[in-house]
Scaffold this active site. Structure first.
Site, mmCIF file in Angstrom:
data_model
loop_
_atom_site.group_PDB
_atom_site.id
_atom_site.type_symbol
_atom_site.label_atom_id
_atom_site.label_comp_id
_atom_site.label_asym_id
_atom_site.label_seq_id
_atom_site.Cartn_x
_atom_site.Cartn_y
_atom_site.Cartn_z
ATOM 1 N N GLU A 147 58.392 70.489 30.130
ATOM 2 C CA GLU A 147 58.348 69.554 31.248
ATOM 3 C C GLU A 147 59.696 68.881 31.504
ATOM 4 O O GLU A 147 59.843 67.673 31.389
ATOM 5 C CB GLU A 147 57.233 68.541 31.027
ATOM 6 N N GLU A 202 49.478 75.512 27.325
ATOM 7 C CA GLU A 202 48.574 74.406 27.005
ATOM 8 C C GLU A 202 47.299 74.635 27.798
ATOM 9 O O GLU A 202 47.354 74.983 28.982
ATOM 10 C CB GLU A 202 49.173 73.047 27.407
#
Ligand code: GAL
Length: 958
Positions: free
Chosen positions: A413, A483
């Site tokens: 991220e 994820e």
């Protein structure tokens, strides 16, 4: 006039100065080393330059300073407090500037060289992890400073060492320019949190070395070449290898895989040093659009692992790392993403040894810049590129000799930008033997895999079918979910549905559950603390507790479910034909290490058990195996076969007999209880008697059953919302928790419309509805009895405009004494409609207290699924149909109101819920809501329970 301070380096975007170039990490060699872990003197200041650096000079008297443990975080040792934020920077975003309030810990340690420390040669001082920025002095000499919290830094110190009284001084700043690159979703925990070691460096010692060990699956040969900055020889006695460094040699070998982690012991010997090697031969490639190892496509059954210990934070000891690996292996997990930074290097040794595929992720996240549309994102700003390259190099150089590492990840991220591309180019140039991962790059320009987070089942299926579109490069790549299945609180739901997709489409190469362990901090008053419990001005609450393990490493039901869903052998069958189909789901191993057994069970009781002979199926193969004949003389009743696959012999990670996989094959169905309505309701003295029960004549409320007092039996639709019910603020799909509350389902009123004692039944008509709303449930309780047993049939019909599913639908009541519960149905753990794969049909028994699942933030938990009958508190309850059973010493309202485990105080009533239905769990605390098929729709429903009194489960007899 401008003021310059000696702490300008703190806000400098450069990675630091003075440290040696990065190199391979190894734990042992024949060169001496000295651990500097232990007790250090410590002084905390509020700002980076509150104190001068005189403490670093020999002779400084720090006798009055408190002590801290190294490795450790000072905020977990009574100095300052931890802060938890998900992605928000807990300081103003003005890169690379940091706040004036910058907790700064001066650490001091005086050490002597051990006897026999060689006088010749050099020495390096190694820091394996310091958060977030450190400046180091030895014997008063400034060695330099560094950033990159979860990466090693070494300094040459040989010329400074004295035989005794060496003064090592380290100034650690909580905030630095580096903090902008370390915005991972976790606690901010400053300190020297990994080992500090002094390494002797003999003349002619090993500097850096790179073990290249590939495997050619077409020939069965491994090729080894060890490049070393210092020339020497490489020997692997078992393979008869003894060659100079830099020289390739090809020999027949057994390859390394996560399932078959074959390592060969070797030695790299230079003139001055011998370094042990553990060599695993394997080749990782992207071929035919798939990630292949040794020519075979792999399926990742992974987890995201942050380093966590409830007392020590990210300062993990070897025993804890080992426990993680053993727990993973025992739960069928085959892969780890080291979210979101390189772990302690010893963890990777364990992955090599026990066998886990690793995505090694760089210590890089700049997620907080999303708040400003990624403006000023360091990964797209050339000034930061040296720092990014330094981080990439420190990871790759440190970890490049681990066979378990199959992919490098650029970070997490961090948006997109030139800096990431520069990292990718550098890594590819340095190590072509592994693939590259980064989830944030939607175009996959820099990656070898299409990686996603929290994609819904539907989208994953579209990608599996190749219907996802997007840039060409991406369409050609395999998908992994780096994820998915957010394991926050009760859940995650939907794991089995993901696994079905992964098995069905080659392009889907599995995923990594978010995440391994709850980051709860052990707290004397709260049980475990989470965000906000330390008075943080900005925090993200219990979003930090979203793991498959509780903080104390006890497996949560989510891990038990995951183990079942990813089991490497599937066992399905046909009870009537008496066969079981066994499929080997391993990618590399055959089934020769497993022993199979069967058990024939009636009403949950084993009648007979035996072993099953199963061929050593190759990966992907399956076989139909005949079960034995139904045992002669088996009692009548619901019957099934349970077939288990166990380790035939002990392995490094589990003892012989450890269950790897299981399946149940139904043979005959359950007979549902029937109760003839022969007893008549008999009124008298404000009461009505019906068979074994008494009722309040005015309200129709049941008072006793077989003499057992029963309180407040009524319809219940409310559950203490789970983290997944509540969902995350950013979710665009409906979040049912808040909608349920808005509708008032947590404050239903029960209006009594009629009590009618008829010929053969007592009928109570009610309307169950919240204040302020027109929606309600017309609810009829119909009680009948055959004199001994009491049957309750509940009929409900929604009334008004119900647009949301129900949390649960069933009855609840209180019992005064119920310590132990016995049941026949799903167990031993909790299960909900979309978390039910691990529920094994059988007979179970547990104390009421042990039925509770200790989620760090209390919420709905502990339901046992498919319960045919249960016995507790002097009652036997049979369901028609089977039901969900919950029993606890507090009410749902108390559970709902609790913020920490310690808020739950047992009362003297056990509250029992018998549910006809429960809404699914899903994963909406970050991912998708429950699939529609797990919704508990508000629709007409009818369900029954048969009660009878027993004494066998009274607290005195059990
Ligand atoms: C992801 C992130 C993780 C964690 C998770 C939610 O977006 O990569 O670090 O924050 O969401 O728990």
């Amino acid at each position: 006039m401008s003021v310059t301070t000696t702490t300008e380096y703190v806000e400098d975007v450069s990675p630091g100065s003075g440290a040696l170039p990065p190199r391979a990490w190894y734990a042992s060699s024949d060169a001496p080393s000295l651990s500097l872990n232990g007790t250090w003197r410590f002084r905390l200041s509020d700002t980076a330059d509150a104190e001068d650096d005189s403490f670093a000079a020999p002779g400084y008297d720090a006798g009055g300073w408190p002590e801290v443990s190294v490795p450790g975080h000072w905020v977990l040792q009574g100095h300052g407090s931890p802060i938890y934020t998900n992605h928000l920077y807990p300081f103003p975003v003005d890169p690379p500037r940091v706040p004036t309030e910058n907790p700064t810990g001066d650490h001091l340690r005086v050490f002597d060289l051990p006897d026999g420390w060689p006088a010749d040669g050099g020495a390096v001082l190694r820091f394996d992890g310091v958060e977030s920025c450190a400046r180091v002095w030895l014997n008063g000499t400034d060695l330099g400073e560094f950033k990159g919290s979860r990466l090693p830094h070494e300094f040459a110190v040989g010329h400074l060492l004295e035989p005794a009284g060496n003064v090592l001084a380290v100034r650690v700043h909580q905030w630095s320019a580096g903090s902008y690159l370390e915005d991972q979703d976790q606690w901010w925990l400053p300190g020297i949190f990994r080992d500090v070691t002094l390494l002797h460096r003999p003349a002619g010692c090993v500097l850096d070395f790179f073990v290249h060990a590939s495997y050619d699956h077409t020939t069965g040969a491994g090729t080894l070449r060890v490049d070393s900055d210092t020339d020497g020889r490489v020997s692997v006695p078992e393979l008869g290898i003894d060659v100079p460094t830099g020289e390739p040699v090809t020999v027949p070998v057994q390859p390394w895989s996560a399932e078959t982690p074959r390592l060969y012991e070797g030695v790299l010997a230079t003139e001055g040093e011998r370094v042990p090697l553990r060599i695993g031969f394997r080749t990782v490639e992207l071929s035919d659009g798939l990630i292949k190892v040794n020519g075979t496509a792999v399926l990742f059954k992974g987890v995201n692992r942050h380093e966590w210990h409830p007392e020590r934070g990210r300062a993990l000891d070897l025993a804890t790392m080992r426990e993680d690996v053993l727990l993973m292996k025992r739960h069928n997990i085959n892969a780890v993403r080291t979210s979101h930074y390189p772990p302690h290097p010893a963890f990777l040794d364990l992955c090599d040894e026990f066998g886990l595929w690793v995505i090694d992720e760089c210590d890089l996240e700049t997620h907080g810049f999303t708040e400003q549309g990624w403006r000023d994102n360091p990964v797209d700003d050339d000034r930061w590129t040296p720092a990014l390259l330094d981080r990439a190099a420190r990871m790759v150089e440190r970890d490049k000799n681990h066979p378990s590492v199959v992919m490098w990840s650029l970070g997490n991220e961090a948006g997109t930008g030139r800096g990431l591309t520069a990292m990718a180019e550098w890594i590819r140039d340095r190590d072509a033997s592994r693939l590259l991962h980064y989830e944030g790059d939607a175009d996959c320009r820099d990656t070898d895999v299409y990686s996603r987070m929290y994609a819904s089942h539907a989208e994953v299926e579209r990608i599996g079918r190749g219907l996802d579109g997007g840039p060409r490069r991406r369409r050609e790549l395999p998908l992994i979910l780096c994820e998915y299945a957010h394991a926050m609180g009760n859940g995650p739901g939907g794991l089995a549905d993901y696994q079905r997709l992964f098995r069905s489409y080659d392009r889907l190469q599995g995923g990594f559950v978010w995440e391994w362990i709850d980051h709860g901090i052990a707290h004397p008053g709260l049980g475990y603390a989470y965000g906000g419990d330390f008075g943080e001005e900005l925090h993200d609450g219990n979003f930090v507790c979203d793991g498959l393990l509780f903080p104390d490493r006890r497996p949560s039901p989510g891990l038990i479910e995951y183990k079942k869903v990813i089991e490497p052998v599937t066992l399905t069958g046909d009870g009537r034909a008496g066969t079981v189909r066994i499929t080997n789901g391993y990618d590399f191993a055959d089934l020769s290490e497993l022993a199979f057994s069967w058990s024939y069970e009636v009403e949950g009781e084993p009648v007979q058990e035996g072993t099953l002979s199963v061929p050593a199926l190759a990966p992907g193969e399956s076989a139909e195996v005949k079960l034995p004949a139904v045992p002669a003389g088996a009692p009548a009743g619901e019957a099934l076969w349970t077939v288990r696959a166990r380790l035939a012999a002990g392995t490094a990670w589990a003892p012989a007999g450890h269950v790897v996989a299981w399946g149940q094959v139904p043979v005959t169905e359950r007979r549902v209880p029937s109760v003839a309505a022969t007893a008549r309701p008999v009124p008298g003295d404000g009461m009505i008697t019906l068979g074994p029960a008494t009722f309040d004549a005015r309200t129709g409320a049941v008072r006793t059953i077989g003499g057992v007092p029963v309180t407040e039996l009524r319809l219940d639709v409310w559950r203490a919302t789970t983290d997944n019910d509540d969902g995350a603020a950013w979710q665009s799909d409906p979040r049912y928790g808040p909608l349920w509350r808005k509708l008032g389902l947590h404050r239903m009123r029960h209006r009594l419309d009629a009590v009618a004692a008829g010929e053969d039944a007592l009928t109570v008509r009610t309307r169950v509805a919240p204040a302020a709303r027109e929606t309600g449930l017309a609810t009829v309780y119909r009680w009948t009895s055959d004199g001994d047993r009491l049957r309750l049939t509940v009929s409900t019909a929604p009334d008004g405009d119900w647009t949301v599913p129900l949390p649960r639908l069933g009855i609840r009541f209180g019992l005064r004494a119920a310590d132990r519960v016995r049941w026949y149905g799903g167990g031993p753990g909790e299960a909900y409609p979309d978390t039910r794969a691990a529920a094994l049909t059988g007979r179970w028994e547990a104390a009421v207290d042990d039925l509770q699942t200790p989620y760090v933030r209390p919420q709905e938990n502990g339901a046992r699924i498919d319960v045919r009958w249960a016995e507790l508190g002097g009652l036997r309850i049979e369901g028609d149909p089977a039901f969900f059973l919950t029993a606890r010493r507090w009410t749902t309202e108390q559970l709902d109101a609790a913020a920490h485990r310690t808020d739950l105080v047992p009362g003297d009533t056990v509250w029992v819920n018998l549910d006809h239905g429960q809404h699914g769990i899903g994963s909406q605390s970050c991912g998708p809501a429950p699939l529609p098929r797990y919704h508990l729709r508000a629709q007409p429903a009818k369900f029954s329970f048969v009660f009878s009194a027993i004494d066998s489960v009274s607290p005195t007899t059990l």
